[in-house]
Design an enzyme around this catalytic site. Sequence first.
Site, PDB file in Angstrom:
ATOM      1  N   HIS A  37      57.241 -44.525  24.268  1.00  0.00           N
ATOM      2  CA  HIS A  37      57.786 -45.773  23.707  1.00  0.00           C
ATOM      3  C   HIS A  37      59.269 -45.603  23.376  1.00  0.00           C
ATOM      4  CE1 HIS A  37      53.439 -46.004  22.242  1.00  0.00           C
ATOM      5  NE2 HIS A  37      53.548 -47.092  22.972  1.00  0.00           N
ATOM      6  N   SER A 187      50.438 -40.577  25.231  1.00  0.00           N
ATOM      7  CA  SER A 187      49.644 -41.779  25.000  1.00  0.00           C
ATOM      8  C   SER A 187      49.268 -41.827  23.520  1.00  0.00           C
ATOM      9  CB  SER A 187      48.370 -41.731  25.852  1.00  0.00           C
ATOM     10  OG  SER A 187      47.428 -42.677  25.374  1.00  0.00           O
TER      11      SER A 187
HETATM   12  P1  AMP Z   1      51.164 -49.216  24.656  1.00  0.00           P
HETATM   13  O1  AMP Z   1      51.648 -49.153  23.240  1.00  0.00           O
HETATM   14  O2  AMP Z   1      50.294 -48.075  25.050  1.00  0.00           O
HETATM   15  O3  AMP Z   1      50.631 -50.570  25.036  1.00  0.00           O
HETATM   16  O4  AMP Z   1      52.464 -49.022  25.552  1.00  0.00           O
HETATM   17  C1  AMP Z   1      53.598 -49.820  25.371  1.00  0.00           C
HETATM   18  C2  AMP Z   1      54.546 -49.556  26.519  1.00  0.00           C
HETATM   19  O5  AMP Z   1      54.886 -48.187  26.548  1.00  0.00           O
HETATM   20  C3  AMP Z   1      53.915 -49.903  27.877  1.00  0.00           C
HETATM   21  O6  AMP Z   1      54.894 -50.511  28.701  1.00  0.00           O
HETATM   22  C4  AMP Z   1      53.526 -48.540  28.390  1.00  0.00           C
HETATM   23  O7  AMP Z   1      53.501 -48.473  29.802  1.00  0.00           O
HETATM   24  C5  AMP Z   1      54.640 -47.673  27.846  1.00  0.00           C
HETATM   25  N1  AMP Z   1      54.213 -46.274  27.789  1.00  0.00           N
HETATM   26  C6  AMP Z   1      53.047 -45.800  27.265  1.00  0.00           C
HETATM   27  N2  AMP Z   1      52.977 -44.468  27.450  1.00  0.00           N
HETATM   28  C7  AMP Z   1      54.106 -44.096  28.101  1.00  0.00           C
HETATM   29  C8  AMP Z   1      54.619 -42.856  28.588  1.00  0.00           C
HETATM   30  N3  AMP Z   1      53.946 -41.707  28.423  1.00  0.00           N
HETATM   31  N4  AMP Z   1      55.815 -42.863  29.217  1.00  0.00           N
HETATM   32  C9  AMP Z   1      56.502 -44.010  29.381  1.00  0.00           C
HETATM   33  N5  AMP Z   1      56.079 -45.211  28.955  1.00  0.00           N
HETATM   34  C10 AMP Z   1      54.901 -45.260  28.319  1.00  0.00           C
END
Ligand code: AMP
Length: 309
Positions: A37, A187
Amino acid sequence: MRTLRAVAELRAALAQTRRAGRTIALVPTMGFLHEGHLSLIAAARDQADEVVVSLFVNPAQFDEASDLDAYPRDEARDAGLAAQAGAHLLFAPPVQEMYPAGFTTQVRVQGPLTEELEGAHRGAAHFHGVTTVVTKLLNMVAPDVALFGQKDAQQTLVIQRLVTDLDLPVRIEVAPTIREEDGLARSSRNVRLGGDDRRRALALSRALRAAEQALAAGTSDAATLLAAARAAMDDFDVEPEYLALVDPEDLRPVATVDQETLLAVAARVGQVRLIDNTVLSPELHHRRGYADGDPPLAAGVNRTDPQEV
Ligand code: AMP
């Protein structure tokens, strides 16, 4: 950095930003922020004058109540990290602000983009939940640019389709996957990997690397590459939900990797469902190759990602 909870407040704050002639970037998240993020927030700062980070655990995109309940949350920590990374506004609405009584509208991208891979296993309703909330956030913030992670490769395709089809006036940028030193994609769910599951979670990135190595060694047959990836997962006693080599635009399965191809994997490790992917490019691999002793998939970025921002 200010934290706002109401759409009206958010609109009022951003109207001022726009009047001052400043551009706006949106980074949608479900919180429990990590380096992935933060890399999106850093990239957003390069793309616009002001960065809005949204923090909303969207019930509409969860297909399992237990996953929603167990989703980690820590708004105070997230606010600190987002501010440190240079965000200007944190939009953290309660569920009733996003879905007030009487809410009945859904925005759907139809067809293979939402029905294959994640859609086949979680149900297309997962993506309908994503596209509905992202449409709402784009309407609330009206950003010049919105940033998403390649970690959720299929989601980026669905969102780009949504924006194109509905003529939404926003540019979508995709940033590379950020990984732990050992290759595990960052993640929010990783904190739920207890005991030996943290080690077993390496099955996914190792599978991607095994396919990359097989490709670098000259194999372009999809079945052979998938078998190499599968064998790497077997070593960790992890069973893929899917492990697929598909066209990176339309997600159709490919038989030979003779152009850029998305290798996507999902697996349950203990209680946690994880996903990962890499873009296989025969050219890249012939040029760079892999030496023995290379770290598993570049820590930091996904080295085969063609869409760095
Ligand atoms: P989330 O909070 O998991 O819904 O993710 C929010 C944003 O962060 C989304 O666009 C995800 O694709 C991105 N994201 C999550 N994990 C990663 C990562 N390891 N590297 C880059 N972007 C990420």
